[in-house]
Write a protein that holds these residues in place. Sequence first.
Motif, PDB file in Angstrom:
ATOM      1  N   ALA A  51       3.396  -9.648   1.967  1.00  0.00           N
ATOM      2  CA  ALA A  51       3.878  -8.780   0.895  1.00  0.00           C
ATOM      3  C   ALA A  51       4.982  -9.450   0.088  1.00  0.00           C
ATOM      4  CB  ALA A  51       4.374  -7.461   1.480  1.00  0.00           C
ATOM      5  N   ARG A  52       5.957 -10.026   0.762  1.00  0.00           N
ATOM      6  CA  ARG A  52       7.105 -10.620   0.065  1.00  0.00           C
ATOM      7  C   ARG A  52       6.689 -11.771  -0.847  1.00  0.00           C
ATOM      8  NH1 ARG A  52      10.402 -10.971   5.653  1.00  0.00           N
ATOM      9  NH2 ARG A  52      11.064  -8.782   5.812  1.00  0.00           N
ATOM     10  N   VAL A  53       5.874 -12.671  -0.309  1.00  0.00           N
ATOM     11  CA  VAL A  53       5.443 -13.814  -1.101  1.00  0.00           C
ATOM     12  C   VAL A  53       4.576 -13.355  -2.273  1.00  0.00           C
ATOM     13  CG1 VAL A  53       4.108 -15.954  -1.079  1.00  0.00           C
ATOM     14  CG2 VAL A  53       5.632 -15.418   0.819  1.00  0.00           C
ATOM     15  N   ALA A  54       3.681 -12.418  -2.016  1.00  0.00           N
ATOM     16  CA  ALA A  54       2.816 -11.918  -3.083  1.00  0.00           C
ATOM     17  C   ALA A  54       3.623 -11.253  -4.189  1.00  0.00           C
ATOM     18  CB  ALA A  54       1.798 -10.936  -2.509  1.00  0.00           C
ATOM     19  N   LEU A  55       4.575 -10.426  -3.832  1.00  0.00           N
ATOM     20  CA  LEU A  55       5.390  -9.727  -4.823  1.00  0.00           C
ATOM     21  C   LEU A  55       6.192 -10.707  -5.682  1.00  0.00           C
ATOM     22  CD1 LEU A  55       6.580  -6.835  -2.532  1.00  0.00           C
ATOM     23  CD2 LEU A  55       5.287  -6.516  -4.653  1.00  0.00           C
ATOM     24  N   ALA A  56       6.554 -11.832  -5.104  1.00  0.00           N
ATOM     25  CA  ALA A  56       7.325 -12.829  -5.849  1.00  0.00           C
ATOM     26  C   ALA A  56       6.497 -13.545  -6.908  1.00  0.00           C
ATOM     27  CB  ALA A  56       7.918 -13.855  -4.882  1.00  0.00           C
ATOM     28  N   GLN A  57       5.170 -13.384  -6.859  1.00  0.00           N
ATOM     29  CA  GLN A  57       4.289 -14.068  -7.805  1.00  0.00           C
ATOM     30  C   GLN A  57       4.190 -13.355  -9.153  1.00  0.00           C
ATOM     31  OE1 GLN A  57       3.132 -17.070  -6.623  1.00  0.00           O
ATOM     32  NE2 GLN A  57       4.370 -16.364  -4.878  1.00  0.00           N
ATOM     33  N   VAL A  58       4.627 -12.092  -9.196  1.00  0.00           N
ATOM     34  CA  VAL A  58       4.416 -11.262 -10.385  1.00  0.00           C
ATOM     35  C   VAL A  58       5.754 -10.696 -10.852  1.00  0.00           C
ATOM     36  CG1 VAL A  58       3.189  -9.263 -11.310  1.00  0.00           C
ATOM     37  CG2 VAL A  58       2.129 -10.662  -9.531  1.00  0.00           C
ATOM     38  N   GLU A  59       6.007 -10.806 -12.137  1.00  0.00           N
ATOM     39  CA  GLU A  59       7.289 -10.316 -12.658  1.00  0.00           C
ATOM     40  C   GLU A  59       7.389  -8.806 -12.576  1.00  0.00           C
ATOM     41  OE1 GLU A  59      10.103 -10.704 -16.672  1.00  0.00           O
ATOM     42  OE2 GLU A  59       8.086 -11.598 -16.634  1.00  0.00           O
ATOM     43  N   HIS A  60       6.295  -8.121 -12.895  1.00  0.00           N
ATOM     44  CA  HIS A  60       6.315  -6.657 -12.893  1.00  0.00           C
ATOM     45  C   HIS A  60       5.131  -6.121 -12.073  1.00  0.00           C
ATOM     46  CE1 HIS A  60       9.439  -6.753 -15.918  1.00  0.00           C
ATOM     47  NE2 HIS A  60       8.670  -7.464 -16.724  1.00  0.00           N
ATOM     48  N   PRO A  61       5.241  -6.100 -10.748  1.00  0.00           N
ATOM     49  CA  PRO A  61       4.130  -5.616  -9.912  1.00  0.00           C
ATOM     50  C   PRO A  61       4.105  -4.080  -9.838  1.00  0.00           C
ATOM     51  CG  PRO A  61       5.945  -6.294  -8.509  1.00  0.00           C
ATOM     52  CD  PRO A  61       6.371  -6.582  -9.930  1.00  0.00           C
ATOM     53  N   ARG A  62       3.807  -3.475 -10.965  1.00  0.00           N
ATOM     54  CA  ARG A  62       3.854  -2.007 -11.013  1.00  0.00           C
ATOM     55  C   ARG A  62       2.731  -1.367 -10.201  1.00  0.00           C
ATOM     56  NH1 ARG A  62       5.435  -3.644 -16.319  1.00  0.00           N
ATOM     57  NH2 ARG A  62       3.232  -3.904 -16.820  1.00  0.00           N
ATOM     58  N   ALA A  63       1.539  -1.948 -10.265  1.00  0.00           N
ATOM     59  CA  ALA A  63       0.376  -1.380  -9.578  1.00  0.00           C
ATOM     60  C   ALA A  63      -0.199  -2.432  -8.641  1.00  0.00           C
ATOM     61  CB  ALA A  63      -0.677  -0.924 -10.584  1.00  0.00           C
ATOM     62  N   VAL A  64      -0.342  -2.073  -7.366  1.00  0.00           N
ATOM     63  CA  VAL A  64      -0.714  -3.031  -6.329  1.00  0.00           C
ATOM     64  C   VAL A  64      -1.859  -2.477  -5.490  1.00  0.00           C
ATOM     65  CG1 VAL A  64       0.119  -4.347  -4.328  1.00  0.00           C
ATOM     66  CG2 VAL A  64       1.687  -3.827  -6.223  1.00  0.00           C
ATOM     67  N   VAL A  65      -2.793  -3.352  -5.134  1.00  0.00           N
ATOM     68  CA  VAL A  65      -3.838  -3.027  -4.156  1.00  0.00           C
ATOM     69  C   VAL A  65      -3.540  -3.795  -2.870  1.00  0.00           C
ATOM     70  CG1 VAL A  65      -6.280  -3.220  -3.544  1.00  0.00           C
ATOM     71  CG2 VAL A  65      -5.631  -2.619  -5.882  1.00  0.00           C
ATOM     72  N   VAL A  66      -3.550  -3.087  -1.743  1.00  0.00           N
ATOM     73  CA  VAL A  66      -3.480  -3.717  -0.427  1.00  0.00           C
ATOM     74  C   VAL A  66      -4.815  -3.465   0.253  1.00  0.00           C
ATOM     75  CG1 VAL A  66      -2.334  -3.802   1.810  1.00  0.00           C
ATOM     76  CG2 VAL A  66      -0.988  -3.380  -0.268  1.00  0.00           C
ATOM     77  N   ALA A  67      -5.579  -4.518   0.459  1.00  0.00           N
ATOM     78  CA  ALA A  67      -6.895  -4.397   1.090  1.00  0.00           C
ATOM     79  C   ALA A  67      -6.738  -4.632   2.582  1.00  0.00           C
ATOM     80  CB  ALA A  67      -7.869  -5.406   0.487  1.00  0.00           C
ATOM     81  N   GLY A  68      -6.829  -3.558   3.351  1.00  0.00           N
ATOM     82  CA  GLY A  68      -6.624  -3.596   4.795  1.00  0.00           C
ATOM     83  C   GLY A  68      -5.354  -2.860   5.158  1.00  0.00           C
ATOM     84  N   LEU A  69      -5.494  -1.705   5.820  1.00  0.00           N
ATOM     85  CA  LEU A  69      -4.328  -0.912   6.215  1.00  0.00           C
ATOM     86  C   LEU A  69      -3.624  -1.515   7.422  1.00  0.00           C
ATOM     87  CD1 LEU A  69      -2.540   1.641   6.239  1.00  0.00           C
ATOM     88  CD2 LEU A  69      -4.364   2.807   7.512  1.00  0.00           C
ATOM     89  N   GLY A  70      -4.418  -1.958   8.433  1.00  0.00           N
ATOM     90  CA  GLY A  70      -3.799  -2.427   9.658  1.00  0.00           C
ATOM     91  C   GLY A  70      -2.924  -1.338  10.260  1.00  0.00           C
ATOM     92  N   LEU A  71      -1.704  -1.699  10.600  1.00  0.00           N
ATOM     93  CA  LEU A  71      -0.729  -0.728  11.109  1.00  0.00           C
ATOM     94  C   LEU A  71       0.322  -0.395  10.052  1.00  0.00           C
ATOM     95  CD1 LEU A  71      -0.390  -2.085  14.738  1.00  0.00           C
ATOM     96  CD2 LEU A  71      -1.697  -0.098  13.943  1.00  0.00           C
ATOM     97  N   GLY A  72       0.032  -0.763   8.796  1.00  0.00           N
ATOM     98  CA  GLY A  72       0.834  -0.296   7.675  1.00  0.00           C
ATOM     99  C   GLY A  72       1.998  -1.171   7.260  1.00  0.00           C
ATOM    100  N   PHE A  73       2.235  -2.292   7.930  1.00  0.00           N
ATOM    101  CA  PHE A  73       3.449  -3.055   7.663  1.00  0.00           C
ATOM    102  C   PHE A  73       3.410  -3.798   6.330  1.00  0.00           C
ATOM    103  CE2 PHE A  73       3.594  -2.456  12.266  1.00  0.00           C
ATOM    104  CZ  PHE A  73       4.862  -1.929  12.397  1.00  0.00           C
ATOM    105  N   THR A  74       2.251  -4.278   5.913  1.00  0.00           N
ATOM    106  CA  THR A  74       2.167  -4.940   4.613  1.00  0.00           C
ATOM    107  C   THR A  74       2.435  -3.948   3.494  1.00  0.00           C
ATOM    108  OG1 THR A  74       0.596  -6.599   5.411  1.00  0.00           O
ATOM    109  CG2 THR A  74       0.677  -6.218   3.040  1.00  0.00           C
ATOM    110  N   ALA A  75       1.756  -2.814   3.538  1.00  0.00           N
ATOM    111  CA  ALA A  75       1.946  -1.812   2.490  1.00  0.00           C
ATOM    112  C   ALA A  75       3.370  -1.269   2.491  1.00  0.00           C
ATOM    113  CB  ALA A  75       0.943  -0.673   2.671  1.00  0.00           C
ATOM    114  N   ARG A  76       3.959  -1.116   3.665  1.00  0.00           N
ATOM    115  CA  ARG A  76       5.338  -0.612   3.731  1.00  0.00           C
ATOM    116  C   ARG A  76       6.298  -1.591   3.068  1.00  0.00           C
ATOM    117  NH1 ARG A  76       7.963   1.494   9.353  1.00  0.00           N
ATOM    118  NH2 ARG A  76       8.145  -0.736   9.813  1.00  0.00           N
TER     119      ARG A  76
END
Length: 222
Positions: A51-76
Amino acid sequence: MVARAETERGEVVLRERRGAGRAPGEGALELRVNGVFVMDTHETTTEQELARVALAQVEHPRAVVVAGLGLGFTAREVLADSRVERVAVVEVEECLVGWMRDGTVPHGPAFLADDRLALVVADIRQAVAEAAAASYDLVLLDVDNGPEALVLEGNAEIYTASFLRDVARLLRPGGALAVWSATESPTLAGELEAVFRGVTALPFEIALQGRPEQYWLYLAHR
């Protein structure tokens, strides 16, 4: 065993892993699919780093898709970023969504209470096909262990240029895709390079259950 379900893709199990001297309920929750370890609640570095590295790639990550819930830590971790206005989490296993909602996964109800979050129970291929073009700034793909270490053979398609082109269609100008892989994958890099510019592979080291592991993040920009 905490919970178990049989789905058309096989067995999904949530179990408690206790260390020496720990009472029931004090151990780590561990998610396994068809007997293969997927993740646990003790070592969440990979999910958070994705999540952290991905978010750093975009200046304005207003809308995000997380493919795979897992135990929720990426989305959190995505929701912890104040720039994010909405997150769609796509998860194919309805049982896993249910365990998060009913508290079988203890942190689940609080996590799902964020009104920026929408849970979509669907195969990621279906969800991507039905989504509007240029509707997201960032896509995080974490539905399997990568093309070289598949838990489900049917997921091989999501690492091909054909599906990745569909993902690119979802991204707004300046948007990015992040793909998690358990191993280095030149094949995945090649498929990404057929669709995106600026493909980068980032290795990082973690300790998983007392042993060193190296995982990879593949980043691509529209």
